[in-house]
Design a protein around this motif. Structure first.
Motif, PDB file in Angstrom:
ATOM      1  N   GLN A   1       0.826  -1.202   0.000  1.00  0.00           N
ATOM      2  CA  GLN A   1       0.000   0.000   0.000  1.00  0.00           C
ATOM      3  C   GLN A   1       0.863   1.256   0.000  1.00  0.00           C
ATOM      4  O   GLN A   1       0.545   2.240  -0.675  1.00  0.00           O
ATOM      5  CB  GLN A   1      -0.929  -0.006   1.219  1.00  0.00           C
ATOM      6  N   LEU A   2       1.967   1.227   0.737  1.00  0.00           N
ATOM      7  CA  LEU A   2       2.887   2.353   0.723  1.00  0.00           C
ATOM      8  C   LEU A   2       3.436   2.580  -0.682  1.00  0.00           C
ATOM      9  O   LEU A   2       3.530   3.718  -1.158  1.00  0.00           O
ATOM     10  CB  LEU A   2       4.020   2.122   1.726  1.00  0.00           C
ATOM     11  N   PHE A   3       3.789   1.490  -1.362  1.00  0.00           N
ATOM     12  CA  PHE A   3       4.309   1.612  -2.727  1.00  0.00           C
ATOM     13  C   PHE A   3       3.250   2.148  -3.683  1.00  0.00           C
ATOM     14  O   PHE A   3       3.578   2.843  -4.649  1.00  0.00           O
ATOM     15  CB  PHE A   3       4.846   0.269  -3.222  1.00  0.00           C
ATOM     16  N   GLU A   4       1.978   1.846  -3.446  1.00  0.00           N
ATOM     17  CA  GLU A   4       0.913   2.370  -4.305  1.00  0.00           C
ATOM     18  C   GLU A   4       0.959   3.886  -4.339  1.00  0.00           C
ATOM     19  O   GLU A   4       0.807   4.506  -5.396  1.00  0.00           O
ATOM     20  CB  GLU A   4      -0.460   1.887  -3.819  1.00  0.00           C
ATOM     21  N   ALA A   5       1.147   4.502  -3.192  1.00  0.00           N
ATOM     22  CA  ALA A   5       1.182   5.970  -3.125  1.00  0.00           C
ATOM     23  C   ALA A   5       2.560   6.513  -3.474  1.00  0.00           C
ATOM     24  O   ALA A   5       2.691   7.397  -4.332  1.00  0.00           O
ATOM     25  CB  ALA A   5       0.777   6.426  -1.727  1.00  0.00           C
TER      26      ALA A   5
ATOM     27  N   LEU B   1      17.314   4.077   5.726  1.00  0.00           N
ATOM     28  CA  LEU B   1      17.288   4.336   7.164  1.00  0.00           C
ATOM     29  C   LEU B   1      16.556   3.203   7.864  1.00  0.00           C
ATOM     30  O   LEU B   1      15.426   2.871   7.488  1.00  0.00           O
ATOM     31  CB  LEU B   1      16.575   5.661   7.434  1.00  0.00           C
ATOM     32  N   PRO B   2      17.152   2.571   8.882  1.00  0.00           N
ATOM     33  CA  PRO B   2      16.438   1.526   9.613  1.00  0.00           C
ATOM     34  C   PRO B   2      15.184   2.094  10.277  1.00  0.00           C
ATOM     35  O   PRO B   2      15.139   3.266  10.640  1.00  0.00           O
ATOM     36  CB  PRO B   2      17.456   1.050  10.658  1.00  0.00           C
ATOM     37  N   LEU B   3      14.179   1.264  10.400  1.00  0.00           N
ATOM     38  CA  LEU B   3      12.864   1.592  10.945  1.00  0.00           C
ATOM     39  C   LEU B   3      12.001   2.362   9.946  1.00  0.00           C
ATOM     40  O   LEU B   3      10.859   2.681  10.232  1.00  0.00           O
ATOM     41  CB  LEU B   3      12.959   2.369  12.267  1.00  0.00           C
ATOM     42  N   GLN B   4      12.560   2.664   8.769  1.00  0.00           N
ATOM     43  CA  GLN B   4      11.773   3.206   7.667  1.00  0.00           C
ATOM     44  C   GLN B   4      12.144   2.460   6.382  1.00  0.00           C
ATOM     45  O   GLN B   4      12.334   3.063   5.331  1.00  0.00           O
ATOM     46  CB  GLN B   4      12.003   4.706   7.502  1.00  0.00           C
ATOM     47  N   GLY B   5      12.253   1.141   6.480  1.00  0.00           N
ATOM     48  CA  GLY B   5      12.687   0.334   5.347  1.00  0.00           C
ATOM     49  C   GLY B   5      11.784   0.428   4.125  1.00  0.00           C
ATOM     50  O   GLY B   5      12.263   0.700   3.019  1.00  0.00           O
ATOM     51  N   PRO B   6      10.468   0.219   4.249  1.00  0.00           N
ATOM     52  CA  PRO B   6       9.598   0.301   3.070  1.00  0.00           C
ATOM     53  C   PRO B   6       9.616   1.694   2.436  1.00  0.00           C
ATOM     54  O   PRO B   6       9.624   1.816   1.204  1.00  0.00           O
ATOM     55  CB  PRO B   6       8.212  -0.038   3.638  1.00  0.00           C
TER      56      PRO B   6
ATOM     57  N   LEU C   1      -2.462   5.636   6.031  1.00  0.00           N
ATOM     58  CA  LEU C   1      -1.987   4.661   5.063  1.00  0.00           C
ATOM     59  C   LEU C   1      -3.080   4.295   4.053  1.00  0.00           C
ATOM     60  O   LEU C   1      -2.826   4.244   2.841  1.00  0.00           O
ATOM     61  CB  LEU C   1      -1.485   3.406   5.777  1.00  0.00           C
ATOM     62  N   TYR C   2      -4.288   4.059   4.540  1.00  0.00           N
ATOM     63  CA  TYR C   2      -5.389   3.677   3.653  1.00  0.00           C
ATOM     64  C   TYR C   2      -6.418   4.785   3.451  1.00  0.00           C
ATOM     65  O   TYR C   2      -7.069   4.844   2.415  1.00  0.00           O
ATOM     66  CB  TYR C   2      -6.089   2.423   4.193  1.00  0.00           C
ATOM     67  N   GLU C   3      -6.577   5.635   4.441  1.00  0.00           N
ATOM     68  CA  GLU C   3      -7.550   6.720   4.372  1.00  0.00           C
ATOM     69  C   GLU C   3      -6.884   8.019   4.811  1.00  0.00           C
ATOM     70  O   GLU C   3      -5.948   8.006   5.609  1.00  0.00           O
ATOM     71  CB  GLU C   3      -8.742   6.430   5.297  1.00  0.00           C
ATOM     72  N   PRO C   4      -7.346   9.160   4.299  1.00  0.00           N
ATOM     73  CA  PRO C   4      -6.758  10.434   4.720  1.00  0.00           C
ATOM     74  C   PRO C   4      -6.928  10.659   6.211  1.00  0.00           C
ATOM     75  O   PRO C   4      -7.947  10.282   6.801  1.00  0.00           O
ATOM     76  CB  PRO C   4      -7.517  11.479   3.900  1.00  0.00           C
ATOM     77  N   SER C   5      -5.925  11.262   6.811  1.00  0.00           N
ATOM     78  CA  SER C   5      -5.964  11.570   8.237  1.00  0.00           C
ATOM     79  C   SER C   5      -6.293  13.042   8.411  1.00  0.00           C
ATOM     80  O   SER C   5      -6.810  13.688   7.501  1.00  0.00           O
ATOM     81  CB  SER C   5      -4.610  11.228   8.862  1.00  0.00           C
ATOM     82  N   THR C   6      -5.991  13.588   9.568  1.00  0.00           N
ATOM     83  CA  THR C   6      -6.237  15.004   9.820  1.00  0.00           C
ATOM     84  C   THR C   6      -5.315  15.837   8.949  1.00  0.00           C
ATOM     85  O   THR C   6      -4.095  15.748   9.067  1.00  0.00           O
ATOM     86  CB  THR C   6      -5.991  15.335  11.302  1.00  0.00           C
TER      87      THR C   6
END
Length: 338
Positions: free
Chosen positions: A113-117, A152-157, A282-287
Motif C-alpha cells: 500500500q505504501l508503494f501504491e502511493a 534508514l532503519p525503521l523506515q525500510g519500506p 496509510l489507507y484513508e486520509p488523516s487530519t
C-alpha cells in the motif's frame, strides 16, 4: 531540446499531496507568487478549505480529490487542470505515506500500500504529466528524499520506495532527453522536514515516531520546488544534512551502517505514547490542513547549503570572497612577521 520554463507568475502548477506538509506549503507559496495552482489529495474537505483561503487572498486555485495510487484518478487531475486553466506548466509529484517499524514487523500488504502511493503515484503522475508537457514544455518535479540515496532503519519500506522513485526519475529523464522532449525532470531530496509526516504515519514502534534531527521548515522545500519549476535542474538536496548523509553513505557505506544502527532507534522515537497521535493515513486520509508537525522543538528556518544550490553564482561569489579574505589575512600575517 533544452526546456524553456516560465516564471512562476505565468504558470499553472499541479501539486499532489497538497492537503498538508510540503504540498500545502508549496501550494500557498506558489499562489502567493502569482501561479494558478491545482491541488490534489484524498481529503476533499481539507482541499476545499485551502482553495477558499487562497482565493480569499486573491490567488487562483482549483482542487481535485484523488488517490494517486489509482491511474484513472490521476488522469482526472490533469483533466481538471486543462478544463479550469487550459493546461499546466509544472507537475509536482509530492503525495506520500509512511510506515515506521522493522521490516519483519510490517505486513507485506501494508508495504504494498505504501508503494501504491509513494512509487506508483509518482509513476502515474509522471506519465500523465509528460503526455501533456511534450507538446508545450514544462517541468516535472518528483519529491524523493535523502532516503532515495541512503536507507534508514525503521523506515525500510519508505526508503525502498524512495530508492525506486530515484531510479524511475533518472531513467525517465534520460529517455525524454533522448527524444528531445522539452521537459525538465527534477528529483528533490529533502532531509527531515517539519511536517505532519510522523503524525500521519503508520507505526509499529513502542512510542510515537519523530524525525531524526536536524529538522528543516517546509518552506525550504517549497522554495526548492518552485526554483525547479523555473530552472532546469537535475537534483536538489534540501538541507545540508541531506547532502552530508548522502555523501557519507556513498563514500563510507559501512561506517554509515554502523552509525545508523547505533543512533536511528533513539533518533526516531519520541517520549510520547503511540496512542497520543491521530489515526494514520496509510489507507484513508488523516487530519489534514497543517503545514507543520507536532513535537519538533528545534526547526531550522533555512539552509545555507540549499540556498547556495539554488544560486550557484552567488555561492561561487561567496567562495571567491572567502578565498580572497583568507589570502588577505595570510598576507597581513606574513607582513607582520617581517
Amino acid at each position: 531540446m533544452w526546456p524553456r520554463l516560465k516564471t512562476i507568475s505565468e504558470q499553472v502548477i499541479v501539486i499532489t499531496g497538497a492537503s498538508s506538509g510540503i504540498g500545502l506549503t508549496t501550494s500557498r507559496m506558489a499562489a502567493m507568487r502569482g501561479a494558478r495552482v491545482v491541488l490534489a489529495a484524498r481529503n476533499e474537505a481539507a482541499l476545499r478549505k485551502i482553495v477558499e483561503e487562497i482565493r480569499d487572498k486573491g490567488g487562483q486555485a482549483a482542487h481535485v480529490a484523488a488517490d494517486v495510487g489509482k491511474e484513472a484518478e490521476v488522469r482526472k487531475i490533469a483533466d481538471a487542470a486543462i478544463e479550469t486553466f487550459g493546461g499546466f506548466d509544472s507537475w509536482v509529484n509530492n503525495a506520500a505515506v509512511a510506515i515506521f517499524g522493522k521490516i519483519e514487523e510490517v505486513p507485506v500488504a501494508e508495504q504494498r500500500q505504501l508503494f501504491e502511493a509513494n512509487y506508483w503515484g509518482v509513476v502515474h503522475g509522471s506519465i500523465v504529466a509528460v503526455a501533456h508537457l511534450r507538446a508545450r514544455g514544462g517541468a516535472l518535479i518528483n519529491i524523493g528524499s535523502v532516503l532515495s540515496d541512503r536507507a534508514l532503519p525503521l523506515q525500510g519500506p519508505y526508503s525502498a520506495a524512495k530508492h525506486a522513485v530515484k531510479g524511475f526519475t533518472d531513467a525517465l529523464r534520460m529517455e525524454l532527453e533522448m527524444d528531445g522532449a522539452p521537459i525538465s525532470v527534477t528529483l528533490i531530496k529533502p532531509a527531515s522536514i517539519d511536517t505532519p509526516y510522523p503524525d500521519h504515519a503508520k507505526s509499529y514502534m513502542a512510542s510515537k515516531p519523530k524525525l531524526p534531527p536536524p529538522v528543516y521548515a517546509p518552506d525550504v522545500v517549497a522554495d526548492a520546488i518552485l526554483h525547479a519549476a523555473q530552472h532546469p535542474v537535475r537534483d536538489l538536496y534540501v538541507g545540508g544534512a541531506a547532502k552530508a548523509l548522502a555523501s557519507m553513505g556513498g563514500w563510507a557505506p559501512r561506517l554509515s551502517d554502523v552509525v545508523m544502527e547505533q543512533t536511528a532507534g533513539q533518533a526516531q522515537q519520541s517520549d510520547r505514547p503511540v496512542d497520543d497521535r491521530p489515526h494514520d493515513n496509510l489507507y484513508e486520509p488523516s487530519t489534514d490542513g497543517s503545514e507543520r508537525g507536532s513535537g519538533n522543538r528545534f526547526v531550522r528556518g533555512g539552509s545555507l547549503y540549499t540556498r547556495a544550490s539554488l544560486n550557484p553564482l552567488a555561492a561561487a561569489a561567496v567562495a571567491v570572497g572567502l578565498g580572497a579574505t583568507a589570502a588577505l589575512l595570510r598576507a597581513r600575517r606574513s607582513l607582520s612577521r617581517r
